[in-house]
Design a protein around this motif. Structure first.
Motif, PDB file in Angstrom:
ATOM      1  N   LYS A  98     -14.717  61.691  70.415  1.00 15.19           N
ATOM      2  CA  LYS A  98     -13.839  61.416  69.297  1.00 15.19           C
ATOM      3  C   LYS A  98     -14.403  62.005  68.014  1.00 15.19           C
ATOM      4  N   GLY A  99     -13.551  62.720  67.284  1.00 15.43           N
ATOM      5  CA  GLY A  99     -13.951  63.298  66.007  1.00 15.43           C
ATOM      6  C   GLY A  99     -14.716  64.598  66.112  1.00 15.43           C
ATOM      7  N   SER A 100     -14.860  65.149  67.322  1.00 12.76           N
ATOM      8  CA  SER A 100     -15.650  66.366  67.502  1.00 12.76           C
ATOM      9  C   SER A 100     -14.741  67.566  67.714  1.00 12.76           C
ATOM     10  N   PRO A 101     -15.260  68.782  67.517  1.00 14.10           N
ATOM     11  CA  PRO A 101     -14.468  69.988  67.808  1.00 14.10           C
ATOM     12  C   PRO A 101     -14.135  70.122  69.288  1.00 14.10           C
ATOM     13  N   GLN A 102     -14.863  69.429  70.161  1.00 11.95           N
ATOM     14  CA  GLN A 102     -14.633  69.538  71.591  1.00 11.95           C
ATOM     15  C   GLN A 102     -13.491  68.633  72.075  1.00 11.95           C
ATOM     16  N   ALA A 103     -12.994  67.749  71.235  1.00 12.54           N
ATOM     17  CA  ALA A 103     -11.956  66.815  71.655  1.00 12.54           C
ATOM     18  C   ALA A 103     -10.675  67.554  72.027  1.00 12.54           C
ATOM     19  N   VAL A 104      -9.904  66.977  72.944  1.00 10.33           N
ATOM     20  CA  VAL A 104      -8.630  67.584  73.322  1.00 10.33           C
ATOM     21  C   VAL A 104      -7.735  67.683  72.091  1.00 10.33           C
ATOM     22  N   ASP A 105      -6.813  68.612  72.132  1.00 13.29           N
ATOM     23  CA  ASP A 105      -5.984  68.862  70.958  1.00 13.29           C
ATOM     24  C   ASP A 105      -4.934  67.785  70.738  1.00 13.29           C
ATOM     25  N   LEU A 106      -4.399  67.218  71.827  1.00 11.03           N
ATOM     26  CA  LEU A 106      -3.339  66.213  71.698  1.00 11.03           C
ATOM     27  C   LEU A 106      -3.462  65.205  72.822  1.00 11.03           C
ATOM     28  N   VAL A 107      -3.432  63.922  72.465  1.00  5.36           N
ATOM     29  CA  VAL A 107      -3.392  62.840  73.442  1.00  5.36           C
ATOM     30  C   VAL A 107      -2.061  62.115  73.301  1.00  5.36           C
ATOM     31  N   CYS A 108      -1.323  62.036  74.406  1.00  2.00           N
ATOM     32  CA  CYS A 108      -0.089  61.252  74.464  1.00  2.00           C
ATOM     33  C   CYS A 108      -0.334  60.104  75.431  1.00  2.00           C
ATOM     34  N   ASP A 109      -0.404  58.890  74.908  1.00  5.28           N
ATOM     35  CA  ASP A 109      -0.720  57.707  75.700  1.00  5.28           C
ATOM     36  C   ASP A 109       0.562  56.922  75.946  1.00  5.28           C
ATOM     37  N   LEU A 110       0.911  56.695  77.203  1.00 10.68           N
ATOM     38  CA  LEU A 110       2.208  56.138  77.580  1.00 10.68           C
ATOM     39  C   LEU A 110       2.142  54.615  77.669  1.00 10.68           C
ATOM     40  N   HIS A 111       3.058  53.951  76.975  1.00  8.47           N
ATOM     41  CA  HIS A 111       3.061  52.487  76.924  1.00  8.47           C
ATOM     42  C   HIS A 111       4.472  51.942  77.069  1.00  8.47           C
ATOM     43  N   ASN A 112       4.547  50.706  77.568  1.00 11.01           N
ATOM     44  CA  ASN A 112       5.794  49.936  77.566  1.00 11.01           C
ATOM     45  C   ASN A 112       5.633  48.702  76.697  1.00 11.01           C
ATOM     46  N   THR A 113       6.741  48.259  76.133  1.00 16.23           N
ATOM     47  CA  THR A 113       6.783  47.004  75.386  1.00 16.23           C
ATOM     48  C   THR A 113       7.926  46.154  75.901  1.00 16.23           C
ATOM     49  N   THR A 114       7.757  44.849  75.836  1.00 16.88           N
ATOM     50  CA  THR A 114       8.856  43.942  76.177  1.00 16.88           C
ATOM     51  C   THR A 114       9.852  43.829  75.031  1.00 16.88           C
ATOM     52  N   SER A 115       9.516  44.378  73.879  1.00 20.31           N
ATOM     53  CA  SER A 115      10.396  44.321  72.710  1.00 20.31           C
ATOM     54  C   SER A 115      11.458  45.409  72.783  1.00 20.31           C
ATOM     55  N   ASN A 116      12.549  45.188  72.074  1.00 19.99           N
ATOM     56  CA  ASN A 116      13.693  46.105  72.088  1.00 19.99           C
ATOM     57  C   ASN A 116      13.494  47.198  71.038  1.00 19.99           C
ATOM     58  N   MET A 117      12.527  48.086  71.285  1.00 21.03           N
ATOM     59  CA  MET A 117      12.109  49.055  70.281  1.00 21.03           C
ATOM     60  C   MET A 117      12.599  50.468  70.543  1.00 21.03           C
ATOM     61  N   GLY A 118      13.329  50.701  71.639  1.00 25.35           N
ATOM     62  CA  GLY A 118      13.716  52.062  71.932  1.00 25.35           C
ATOM     63  C   GLY A 118      12.481  52.898  72.206  1.00 25.35           C
ATOM     64  N   LEU A 119      12.489  54.144  71.755  1.00 23.76           N
ATOM     65  CA  LEU A 119      11.360  55.064  71.940  1.00 23.76           C
ATOM     66  C   LEU A 119      10.644  55.231  70.611  1.00 23.76           C
ATOM     67  N   CYS A 120       9.344  54.975  70.608  1.00 24.19           N
ATOM     68  CA  CYS A 120       8.566  55.056  69.368  1.00 24.19           C
ATOM     69  C   CYS A 120       7.324  55.909  69.574  1.00 24.19           C
ATOM     70  N   LEU A 121       7.008  56.705  68.558  1.00 21.89           N
ATOM     71  CA  LEU A 121       5.692  57.308  68.453  1.00 21.89           C
ATOM     72  C   LEU A 121       4.887  56.413  67.525  1.00 21.89           C
TER      73      LEU A 121
END
Length: 323
Positions: A98-121
């Protein structure tokens, strides 16, 4: 003027950070099954918390998605060490540091919620042009499902979630879906959203210019706990029926907030009109959170393109230009 940004050559898609949020679990498994046929992009797919996934539990010892502060990643390990602390360090070694030049360029972490939130970033930054342009692209491409950008303002505190390991990152949160099961419509919406995200990355890396546009960002300002008994600390009320499932609606002072188990209404006592979300999220009972509150801001993001010599001047039009 276009803002030049480095290409996104390394992308990580993570599912099962919470082991009972099954859309991401099954989507990553499907991507791994199809991996041999996907050679057009360097995308790392992984199950973040495999032991919790196996047991269909949110976590074993501690919440993995709170284990990515610098202190948790680099401080002395307790003895015995919670599984999720050890796993966080493994993930940091794979995707970071974390915080280094070697870190991946983009992390997309997939989650579900029980709340009625639609799709959120959900992200820790409100000025990451990569994440905000992906959000703008999703709004255009996702059709009828609402897409929102939630900014968790931790100010000068250290970000704590898995997506913070990458140079850019966000949680892709979708609901409502009960934990421990998968709903086809929610899974399909997550899959479609992820496909659009990866397509945006491909277009960006190919040299397409993404014009700026207007975006709405929901920034957290606090949260509200359930009413509780002073002696037992047990909750004494549930979310009011008029508020349930109305994530991102306007909450005015005096609006119904809770309904006690004896039938009385508890009103919102705040002085500002705000937007509630994560309303009655199942996993947040243990955290003392009945809902989060946010302000909504609208601002314009600049045009972006990849910074490379063989850039092609192909523009992705804004909605205003299309009209």
């Amino acid at each position: 003027m276009d803002i030049l940004l480095p290409g996104l050559s390394r992308v990580a898609v993570c599912g099962g950070t919470h082991g009972n949020e099954l859309s991401g679990v099954y989507l990553v498994r499907e991507m791994l099954r199809m991996e041999k046929g996907d050679k057009d992009m360097s995308t790392q797919k992984l199950l973040s918390n495999p032991r919790a996934v196996k047991l269909c539990r949110r976590y074993l010892d501690v919440d993995l998605n709170r284990c990515f502060t610098h202190a948790a990643l680099n401080g002395p390990l307790p003895n015995p060490a919670p599984y999720e602390i050890v796993r966080a360090r493994e993930l940091n070694a794979m995707l970071g540091p974390k915080g280094s030049p070697q870190a991946v360029d983009l992390v997309c972490d997939l989650h579900n919620t029980t709340s009625n939130m639609g799709l959120c970033l959900i992200a820790f930054s409100d000025c990451d042009w990569i994440s905000l342009h992906i959000y703008l692209y999703l709004q255009r491409e996702m059709g009828c499902i609402p897409v929102r950008y939630v900014h968790f303002d931790v100010s000068d505190k250290d970000s704590y979630s898995l997506d913070s390991v990458g140079k850019h990152g966000f949680a892709l949160e979708i609901g409502p879906q009960p934990h421990g099961l998968v709903r086809s419509n929610i899974y399909s919406a997550m899959k479609e959203g992820l496909q659009h995200i990866l397509n945006w990355v491909r277009l960006f890396n190919s040299g397409v210019v993404f014009n700026g546009g207007s975006v709405d960002v929901f920034t957290t300002v606090g949260h509200v706990d359930y009413p509780r008994d002073e002696d037992t600390h047990n909750i004494t009320a549930a979310i009011h029926p008029q508020l349930q499932d109305r994530d991102f609606c306007l909450l005015h002072p005096g609006d119904p907030l809770f309904q006690t188990f004896s039938g009385q209404t508890v009103s919102y006592k705040g002085s500002k009109v705000l937007h509630p979300f994560f309303i009655n999220e199942c996993a947040y009972y243990e955290k003392g959170v009945a809902l989060y509150l946010a302000t909504k801001r609208t601002f314009t993001i600049p045009a972006v393109r990849v910074h490379k010599e063989d850039h092609q001047d192909v523009r992705f039009p804004s909605e205003e230009e299309e009209e």
